[in-house]
Design an enzyme around this catalytic site. Sequence first.
Site, PDB file in Angstrom:
ATOM      1  N   TYR A 142     -34.398 -62.579 -13.109  1.00 16.66           N
ATOM      2  CA  TYR A 142     -34.214 -61.713 -14.285  1.00 16.66           C
ATOM      3  C   TYR A 142     -34.954 -60.385 -14.079  1.00 16.66           C
ATOM      4  O   TYR A 142     -34.381 -59.301 -14.280  1.00 16.66           O
ATOM      5  CB  TYR A 142     -34.745 -62.467 -15.498  1.00 16.66           C
ATOM      6  CG  TYR A 142     -34.775 -61.704 -16.797  1.00 16.66           C
ATOM      7  CD1 TYR A 142     -33.607 -61.237 -17.395  1.00 16.66           C
ATOM      8  CD2 TYR A 142     -35.987 -61.490 -17.463  1.00 16.66           C
ATOM      9  CE1 TYR A 142     -33.649 -60.568 -18.607  1.00 16.66           C
ATOM     10  CE2 TYR A 142     -36.037 -60.825 -18.683  1.00 16.66           C
ATOM     11  CZ  TYR A 142     -34.862 -60.358 -19.247  1.00 16.66           C
ATOM     12  OH  TYR A 142     -34.904 -59.696 -20.443  1.00 16.66           O
ATOM     13  N   LYS A 146     -33.480 -56.624 -13.738  1.00 17.25           N
ATOM     14  CA  LYS A 146     -33.842 -55.545 -14.669  1.00 17.25           C
ATOM     15  C   LYS A 146     -34.386 -54.329 -13.907  1.00 17.25           C
ATOM     16  O   LYS A 146     -34.056 -53.184 -14.228  1.00 17.25           O
ATOM     17  CB  LYS A 146     -34.868 -56.048 -15.702  1.00 17.25           C
ATOM     18  CG  LYS A 146     -34.273 -56.992 -16.747  1.00 17.25           C
ATOM     19  CD  LYS A 146     -33.233 -56.279 -17.620  1.00 17.25           C
ATOM     20  CE  LYS A 146     -32.518 -57.177 -18.577  1.00 17.25           C
ATOM     21  NZ  LYS A 146     -31.372 -56.543 -19.237  1.00 17.25           N
TER      22      LYS A 146
HETATM   23  C1  AKB Z   1     -37.818 -63.438 -21.717  1.00 17.56           C
HETATM   24  O1  AKB Z   1     -38.792 -64.129 -22.081  1.00 17.56           O
HETATM   25  O2  AKB Z   1     -37.161 -63.665 -20.699  1.00 17.56           O
HETATM   26  C2  AKB Z   1     -37.458 -62.230 -22.552  1.00 17.56           C
HETATM   27  C3  AKB Z   1     -38.093 -60.981 -22.038  1.00 17.56           C
HETATM   28  C4  AKB Z   1     -39.541 -60.785 -22.147  1.00 17.56           C
HETATM   29  O3  AKB Z   1     -37.406 -60.128 -21.551  1.00 17.56           O
HETATM   30  N1  AKB Z   1     -37.833 -62.451 -23.914  1.00 17.56           N
END
Ligand code: AKB
Length: 311
Positions: A142, A146
């Site tokens: 993730y 990003k």
């Molecule tokens: C997550 O915990 O993955 C999200 C974020 C902090 O982007 N809430």
Amino acid sequence: MSQKCLILGANGQIGTELVIALRAKHGVNQVIASDVKPNNAPEQEGPFIQLDALDESALRAVVVREKIDAVYLMAAMLSATGEQHPDLAWSLNMNTLFHVLRLAKDGLISRIFWPSSIAVFGPSSPKENTPQLGVMEPSTVYGISKLSGEMWCQYYHQKYGVDVRSLRYPGLISHKSAPGGGTTDYAVTIFYEALATGHFDCYLSSDAALPMMYMDDAIAATLALMDAPATKAKPGVAYNLSAMSFSPEALAEEIKKHLPEFTISYAPDARQKIADSWPKSIDDSWARKDWGWKPQYDLSQMVSTMLAHLK
Ligand code: AKB
């Protein structure tokens, strides 16, 4: 400025509330909600289109037919689920962004909102008051998606003049819709469990402090960023955004002020490693200086507001 907006991922935690706020601002029919799943937010009265943002030609057809000016790309796979489905997380998070960036490059839309996250930071980033610029070596799929997305937004802005605005959201706390698949989700679930059973078994350790924000502040920041002139809210910059920072223990103590019988236990799982890799607090001085960001909710206001709504 009244814009015709398309929200991708309108059923999600942020999307649900963003649609309501944008409709209040621009008018109900100026805001098209869309999601890969059927509409599950009855409080969002207004136009809804079932749409998979991974389907670029379907997305283009909607944008042209509805004469969309601005796209808010809220569809994403978050940190914890992303670790279980790395290929899918990368594909969803990156391909949807390319589809929307290309819409702007081709002149079909004039502005994009794309959410980034504190997940762009990694174990080698400073933990306290993490600055806007510095070492960023994210350790989750993730976070990698990003950070890569941020670089692509910057590239499309510099090379093609695309007006893409972005915020690095901290963990978001809301009562209208549940989060899904994040590491910071405990800070929402705890309220439901505190009221339903009086106990919460936390998947993070007691001292796992993380940056957090009440949803009303996140929505206000998003609207302010999209409204600000490009001379202030700089396109291509993903702004650090901060409101409060707390550990599970500090949140439990605050809840106990309202529910004295509430108890919490700790059983850290794989999400603890993700939390360990993220900042504990964020320096958002660029957002404050450039476009006047200022949060309204601190820990005690957030807790009393959440409990008042959920009771
Ligand atoms: C997550 O915990 O993955 C999200 C974020 C902090 O982007 N809430």
